[in-house]
Design a protein around this motif. Structure first.
Motif, PDB file in Angstrom:
ATOM      1  N   LEU A 127       0.854  -1.187   0.000  1.00  0.00           N
ATOM      2  CA  LEU A 127       0.000   0.000   0.000  1.00  0.00           C
ATOM      3  C   LEU A 127       0.893   1.242   0.000  1.00  0.00           C
ATOM      4  N   HIS A 128       0.682   2.145  -0.936  1.00  0.00           N
ATOM      5  CA  HIS A 128       1.547   3.313  -1.119  1.00  0.00           C
ATOM      6  C   HIS A 128       1.082   4.505  -0.293  1.00  0.00           C
ATOM      7  N   GLY A 129       1.802   5.609  -0.429  1.00  0.00           N
ATOM      8  CA  GLY A 129       1.524   6.819   0.332  1.00  0.00           C
ATOM      9  C   GLY A 129       0.587   7.779  -0.397  1.00  0.00           C
ATOM     10  N   LEU A 130       0.226   8.852   0.307  1.00  0.00           N
ATOM     11  CA  LEU A 130      -0.675   9.868  -0.232  1.00  0.00           C
ATOM     12  C   LEU A 130      -0.079  10.526  -1.471  1.00  0.00           C
ATOM     13  N   ALA A 131      -0.944  10.733  -2.491  1.00  0.00           N
ATOM     14  CA  ALA A 131      -0.583  11.432  -3.721  1.00  0.00           C
ATOM     15  C   ALA A 131       0.489  10.701  -4.514  1.00  0.00           C
ATOM     16  N   SER A 132       0.591   9.396  -4.311  1.00  0.00           N
ATOM     17  CA  SER A 132       1.509   8.556  -5.074  1.00  0.00           C
ATOM     18  C   SER A 132       0.678   7.513  -5.815  1.00  0.00           C
ATOM     19  N   ARG A 133       1.274   6.389  -6.109  1.00  0.00           N
ATOM     20  CA  ARG A 133       0.575   5.252  -6.716  1.00  0.00           C
ATOM     21  C   ARG A 133       1.454   4.027  -6.520  1.00  0.00           C
ATOM     22  N   GLY A 134       0.862   2.854  -6.742  1.00  0.00           N
ATOM     23  CA  GLY A 134       1.605   1.641  -6.475  1.00  0.00           C
ATOM     24  C   GLY A 134       2.905   1.553  -7.241  1.00  0.00           C
ATOM     25  N   SER A 135       2.866   1.885  -8.525  1.00  0.00           N
ATOM     26  CA  SER A 135       4.065   1.763  -9.351  1.00  0.00           C
ATOM     27  C   SER A 135       5.118   2.807  -9.014  1.00  0.00           C
ATOM     28  N   GLN A 136       4.729   3.862  -8.307  1.00  0.00           N
ATOM     29  CA  GLN A 136       5.680   4.914  -7.936  1.00  0.00           C
ATOM     30  C   GLN A 136       6.403   4.586  -6.639  1.00  0.00           C
ATOM     31  N   ASP A 137       5.670   4.137  -5.617  1.00  0.00           N
ATOM     32  CA  ASP A 137       6.315   3.805  -4.348  1.00  0.00           C
ATOM     33  C   ASP A 137       6.973   2.433  -4.380  1.00  0.00           C
ATOM     34  N   TRP A 138       6.425   1.523  -5.194  1.00  0.00           N
ATOM     35  CA  TRP A 138       6.919   0.136  -5.221  1.00  0.00           C
ATOM     36  C   TRP A 138       7.290  -0.267  -6.650  1.00  0.00           C
ATOM     37  N   PRO A 139       8.206   0.447  -7.295  1.00  0.00           N
ATOM     38  CA  PRO A 139       8.487   0.188  -8.716  1.00  0.00           C
ATOM     39  C   PRO A 139       9.099  -1.191  -8.935  1.00  0.00           C
ATOM     40  N   THR A 195     -14.859   2.374   5.112  1.00  0.00           N
ATOM     41  CA  THR A 195     -15.219   2.010   3.745  1.00  0.00           C
ATOM     42  C   THR A 195     -13.975   1.798   2.895  1.00  0.00           C
ATOM     43  N   VAL A 196     -12.974   2.649   3.099  1.00  0.00           N
ATOM     44  CA  VAL A 196     -11.694   2.467   2.397  1.00  0.00           C
ATOM     45  C   VAL A 196     -11.068   1.128   2.772  1.00  0.00           C
ATOM     46  N   LEU A 197     -11.117   0.767   4.043  1.00  0.00           N
ATOM     47  CA  LEU A 197     -10.558  -0.513   4.481  1.00  0.00           C
ATOM     48  C   LEU A 197     -11.310  -1.687   3.862  1.00  0.00           C
ATOM     49  N   ASP A 198     -12.626  -1.573   3.734  1.00  0.00           N
ATOM     50  CA  ASP A 198     -13.403  -2.625   3.074  1.00  0.00           C
ATOM     51  C   ASP A 198     -12.949  -2.805   1.627  1.00  0.00           C
ATOM     52  N   ALA A 199     -12.714  -1.692   0.940  1.00  0.00           N
ATOM     53  CA  ALA A 199     -12.252  -1.768  -0.447  1.00  0.00           C
ATOM     54  C   ALA A 199     -10.873  -2.405  -0.531  1.00  0.00           C
ATOM     55  N   LEU A 200      -9.992  -2.064   0.403  1.00  0.00           N
ATOM     56  CA  LEU A 200      -8.657  -2.663   0.423  1.00  0.00           C
ATOM     57  C   LEU A 200      -8.725  -4.148   0.742  1.00  0.00           C
ATOM     58  N   LEU A 250       0.682   7.030   4.247  1.00  0.00           N
ATOM     59  CA  LEU A 250      -0.752   6.763   4.329  1.00  0.00           C
ATOM     60  C   LEU A 250      -1.029   5.268   4.217  1.00  0.00           C
ATOM     61  N   GLY A 251      -0.287   4.576   3.367  1.00  0.00           N
ATOM     62  CA  GLY A 251      -0.458   3.136   3.243  1.00  0.00           C
ATOM     63  C   GLY A 251      -0.176   2.407   4.538  1.00  0.00           C
ATOM     64  N   ALA A 252       0.780   2.914   5.333  1.00  0.00           N
ATOM     65  CA  ALA A 252       1.070   2.299   6.632  1.00  0.00           C
ATOM     66  C   ALA A 252      -0.060   2.565   7.616  1.00  0.00           C
ATOM     67  N   ARG A 253      -0.580   3.768   7.601  1.00  0.00           N
ATOM     68  CA  ARG A 253      -1.728   4.092   8.469  1.00  0.00           C
ATOM     69  C   ARG A 253      -2.889   3.146   8.188  1.00  0.00           C
ATOM     70  N   LEU A 254      -3.174   2.910   6.902  1.00  0.00           N
ATOM     71  CA  LEU A 254      -4.268   2.018   6.536  1.00  0.00           C
ATOM     72  C   LEU A 254      -3.924   0.558   6.835  1.00  0.00           C
ATOM     73  N   ALA A 255      -2.675   0.181   6.639  1.00  0.00           N
ATOM     74  CA  ALA A 255      -2.256  -1.192   6.918  1.00  0.00           C
ATOM     75  C   ALA A 255      -2.388  -1.516   8.406  1.00  0.00           C
ATOM     76  N   TRP A 256      -2.121  -0.538   9.267  1.00  0.00           N
ATOM     77  CA  TRP A 256      -2.272  -0.728  10.722  1.00  0.00           C
ATOM     78  C   TRP A 256      -3.671  -1.269  11.045  1.00  0.00           C
TER      79      TRP A 256
END
Length: 232
Positions: free
Chosen positions: A20-32, A66-71, A87-93
């Protein structure tokens, strides 16, 4: 039904690792792929674009639950190791405790001990991303700056911030029970409180890697620590 999020799946064998990536990023940007291919050998990788990011749709001002349900739908019911940044870490928690998700181990990078979104001046942010003046508040200005970077959808990101703020992140003793590694950049003020966060959890430890909040996630040390912690 929750709108499906975009998921990039890298096939392999064994237990998947979800990112899970951070705010204003995307998966391919944080985890290339150039950095993470082969880090876990042939294990599958599941790279999720958060709502209103990358190729994922917006969920409007949907609350955190609702975001957590989608994840949860995006990562699926099979047992995974979970890696989140900012942000991805906050949601992963919180996702690690979701009833539809099975997490073995958890890596949280760049996690802030506080809840910044509740302090954002949403009216000023919306006016600014619509072409108005820059917000006077530094935090709101930072959020607007991130949201307005090329390739982002600023208004949708402000909606996401509003929704997450309606159910704020609260780090307490009801956090993840799984073995957890908290990683923070040596020059990252946002991750300064990871030792305090670790003390709230039953099985957690911390490690510092080089870099500030932007650079730390891309360092070889971050990858090496994640690989070692998630090894079978």
């Amino acid at each position: 039904m929750t709108t499906p999020l975009f998921v990039e799946r890298h096939p392999g064998t064994g237990r998947p690792v979800a990112f899970l990536h951070g705010l204003a990023s995307r998966g391919s940007q944080d985890w290339p792929e150039s950095e993470w291919a082969g880090v876990f050998g042939d294990r599958p990788r599941v790279v999720v674009d958060l709502p209103a990011h990358g190729a994922s749709p917006s969920l409007g001002t949907a609350p955190t639950s609702t975001v957590l349900d989608a994840l949860a739908t995006a990562v699926g019911p099979d047992e995974i190791d979970l890696v989140g940044y900012s942000l991805g870490a906050r949601l992963a928690w919180d996702l690690a405790r979701h009833p539809r998700v099975s997490v073995r181990r958890l890596v949280l990078g760049g996690l802030s001990a506080g809840e910044p979104f509740a302090l954002v001046d949403l009216a000023a942010a919306r006016a600014s991303v619509s072409g108005g003046a820059a917000p006077a508040d530094p935090l709101t200005g930072m959020i607007v700056h991130l949201a307005s970077q090329e390739g982002n959808r600023p208004a949708e990101l402000v909606d996401l911030v509003e929704g997450l703020a309606s159910e704020p992140f609260v780090a307490g003793s009801d956090g993840p029970a799984q073995p957890t590694l908290l990683l923070g950049g040596m020059d990252d003020a946002m991750a300064a409180g990871i030792d305090d966060l670790a003390r709230l959890l039953p099985d957690a430890h911390t490690q510092r890697v080089p870099g500030d909040h932007v650079a730390a996630v891309h360092t070889a040390e971050f990858r090496a620590a994640t690989r070692a912690f998630l090894s079978d």
